[in-house]
Design a protein around this motif. Structure first.
Motif, mmCIF file in Angstrom:
data_model
loop_
_atom_site.group_PDB
_atom_site.id
_atom_site.type_symbol
_atom_site.label_atom_id
_atom_site.label_comp_id
_atom_site.label_asym_id
_atom_site.label_seq_id
_atom_site.Cartn_x
_atom_site.Cartn_y
_atom_site.Cartn_z
ATOM 1 N N GLN A 63 53.344 41.396 47.620
ATOM 2 C CA GLN A 63 53.209 41.422 46.167
ATOM 3 C C GLN A 63 53.992 42.583 45.558
ATOM 4 O O GLN A 63 54.694 42.424 44.554
ATOM 5 C CB GLN A 63 51.735 41.548 45.802
ATOM 6 N N HIS A 123 57.266 42.476 43.048
ATOM 7 C CA HIS A 123 57.177 43.092 41.727
ATOM 8 C C HIS A 123 58.329 44.067 41.512
ATOM 9 O O HIS A 123 58.986 44.066 40.457
ATOM 10 C CB HIS A 123 55.829 43.812 41.594
ATOM 11 N N ASP A 146 39.251 36.599 40.080
ATOM 12 C CA ASP A 146 40.469 37.056 39.420
ATOM 13 C C ASP A 146 41.065 35.880 38.649
ATOM 14 O O ASP A 146 40.638 34.728 38.805
ATOM 15 C CB ASP A 146 41.473 37.569 40.464
ATOM 16 N N THR A 147 42.069 36.186 37.841
ATOM 17 C CA THR A 147 42.795 35.110 37.169
ATOM 18 C C THR A 147 43.730 34.399 38.144
ATOM 19 O O THR A 147 44.106 33.252 37.922
ATOM 20 C CB THR A 147 43.628 35.661 36.003
ATOM 21 N N ALA A 148 44.105 35.083 39.227
ATOM 22 C CA ALA A 148 45.018 34.524 40.227
ATOM 23 C C ALA A 148 44.245 33.887 41.370
ATOM 24 O O ALA A 148 43.116 34.281 41.680
ATOM 25 C CB ALA A 148 45.945 35.609 40.755
ATOM 26 N N ALA A 149 44.880 32.920 42.012
ATOM 27 C CA ALA A 149 44.230 32.222 43.131
ATOM 28 C C ALA A 149 44.297 33.035 44.413
ATOM 29 O O ALA A 149 43.405 32.954 45.262
ATOM 30 C CB ALA A 149 44.894 30.865 43.337
ATOM 31 N N SER A 150 45.353 33.834 44.562
ATOM 32 C CA SER A 150 45.536 34.623 45.782
ATOM 33 C C SER A 150 45.555 36.107 45.411
ATOM 34 O O SER A 150 46.372 36.535 44.584
ATOM 35 C CB SER A 150 46.850 34.230 46.465
ATOM 36 N N THR A 151 44.667 36.881 46.015
ATOM 37 C CA THR A 151 44.551 38.300 45.680
ATOM 38 C C THR A 151 44.300 39.125 46.927
ATOM 39 O O THR A 151 43.845 38.606 47.958
ATOM 40 C CB THR A 151 43.383 38.540 44.707
ATOM 41 N N SER A 209 42.807 41.318 42.277
ATOM 42 C CA SER A 209 44.189 41.649 42.630
ATOM 43 C C SER A 209 44.424 43.153 42.628
ATOM 44 O O SER A 209 45.490 43.621 43.048
ATOM 45 C CB SER A 209 45.161 40.976 41.653
ATOM 46 N N SER A 261 42.745 33.763 31.900
ATOM 47 C CA SER A 261 43.270 35.022 31.405
ATOM 48 C C SER A 261 42.856 35.253 29.960
ATOM 49 O O SER A 261 43.027 34.366 29.120
ATOM 50 C CB SER A 261 44.802 35.026 31.493
ATOM 51 N N ARG A 289 37.840 32.023 40.283
ATOM 52 C CA ARG A 289 38.872 32.278 39.275
ATOM 53 C C ARG A 289 38.278 32.189 37.880
ATOM 54 O O ARG A 289 37.292 31.488 37.643
ATOM 55 C CB ARG A 289 40.016 31.269 39.409
#
Length: 403
Positions: free
Chosen positions: A391, A395, A34-39, A12, A55, A52
């Motif tokens: 993103q 944020h 990453d910890t996220a599915a979409s990056t 990400s 965290s 993935r």
């Protein structure tokens, strides 16, 4: 060079995207994780797959390290490149075994632990004649009483390590704070839950010397100065530009990393102001503004891969310093936060930097001007920019609502 299979974590991040693009363009197979599915990294055309991992903050460092090892095994990678301390600390703390034939692109653990400790880094710097701000080390928060009279205000309160593992095996962060009173210094030391470096504030502009080294010998070097930082008073660079390598700062960076026999990437950060130049810290990893170095022509990811896979000579014939000075770049997510902070002027520490609301408005207008050098933009890889804008705007909107 033979094509390699590489796993890049923290996909990400714009710095991870820069690594993915650089190595992908060179013909290597790159897996984003990453910890996220979409990056943004996973959306790149140069990422062949996306994995993935849990965290370390919520699931614990053991779960994170184990999952990354499993990803390395499943994808049969030659090299794992961890982008942030959020991943490096779990991998080193747990001592997880990577699959046979897989290399971790991190410096020797002893060297990394020294660089990760602000107290140890300061002691090393003094032993080498590198200037650092006046400081005191506090092990008991009560020792911070009277500190403002001794060091002036504000006092910079730096937990020894920016990442520690708590008793439950979860990753905890140790953010830098400012204290204008003894009570604030004592409270910040209590919150840290670890030894603290109390430092005299050094006003100035942040400068970074980014390097790749092999056994303490420089292979590549690039310099930048920070134009905007988040928080405004000093932190991650939102906007920056490459500058010529300053011979003094370069020598000091080489001395510090040479003393650690460093292998891999690192960025040595300085503050340059009316009081001179002082060391701030050593980032023992790929630094957040590294995409700027790549855009300016210094292939840091390529050198990093070559060093860790043994294709770069330990004693290079020539240090790669070929990059274009004056190249500018920004991290859109952080730049939006910088603009919001400058316009709001809500933090007391914002007063430590001479910025005005007009500066914030100018930066806002720059968002729609061409040629500003966004970390996510690439003519041959447009999807990450689309994902990153979505993103960053989300944020910034959440921040504005909270404020």
């Amino acid at each position: 060079m033979t094509a390699a299979r590489v796993l890049v974590t923290d996909a990400s991040r714009a710095s991870a995207l820069a690594v993915i693009r650089s190595l992908g363009r060179a013909g290597h197979t790159v897996i984003a994780a990453d910890t996220a599915a979409s990056t943004v990294g996973g959306s790149s055309r140069y990422a062949s797959d996306h994995g993935r991992y849990p965290s370390p903050d919520t699931d614990g460092v053991a779960a994170t390290a184990g999952a990354i090892s499993d990803l390395a095994r499943r994808h049969r990678v030659d090299l794992v490149i961890p982008i942030t301390d959020d991943v490096i600390v779990p991998l080193l703390h747990t001592g997880v075994e990577l699959p046979e034939g897989t290399t971790l692109a991190v410096a020797d653990p002893v060297a990394y632990e020294t660089a990760a400790s602000k107290i140890a880094t300061t002691r090393l710097a003094r032993s080498l004649g590198v200037a650092v701000p006046e400081d005191e080390v506090v092990h008991d928060p009560s020792e911070a009483r009277g500190i403002t009279a001794r060091l002036g205000t504000p006092v910079v309160v730096k937990p020894d390590r920016s990442r520690i593992v708590d008793a439950d095996g979860r990753l905890r962060r140790g953010p830098v704070r400012y204290a204008w009173t003894d009570a604030e210094a004592v409270a910040a030391a209590e919150d840290a839950g670890q030894p603290v470096l109390l430092q005299r504030h050094h006003a100035g502009t942040g400068h970074g010397i980014g390097m790749v080294l092999a056994a303490g010998r420089p292979v590549a070097a690039v310099a930048h100065r920070r134009l905007h930082e988040v928080p405004v008073s000093g932190g991650a660079s939102a906007r920056r530009e490459t500058v010529d390598l300053d011979p003094v700062m370069r020598h000091q960076a080489e001395s510090l990393l040479g003393a650690l026999a460093w292998t891999g990437a690192a960025m040595v950060e300085f503050k340059v102001g009316a009081e001179g130049t002082s060391l701030m810290e050593v980032n023992g990893r790929l630094w957040g503004s590294m995409p700027l170095a790549v855009r300016a022509g210094c292939d840091i990811p390529g050198h990093l891969l070559a060093v860790h896979l043994g294709t770069e000579p330990v004693t290079p014939a020539e240090v790669d310093t070929r990059y274009e000075s004056g190249t500018r770049g920004r991290n859109l997510d952080l730049e939006l936060l910088w603009i919001g902070s400058v316009l709001a002027r809500g933090r007391r520490s914002s007063g430590l930097v001479e910025v005005t609301r007009r500066d914030g408005l100018t930066a806002a207008l720059d968002l729609v001007r061409s040629g500003q050098g966004d970390d996510l933009h690439a003519d041959d890889d447009r999807r990450p920019m689309v994902a990153g804008v979505r993103q960053a705007v989300g944020h910034a909107a959440r921040k504005a609502v909270r404020r």
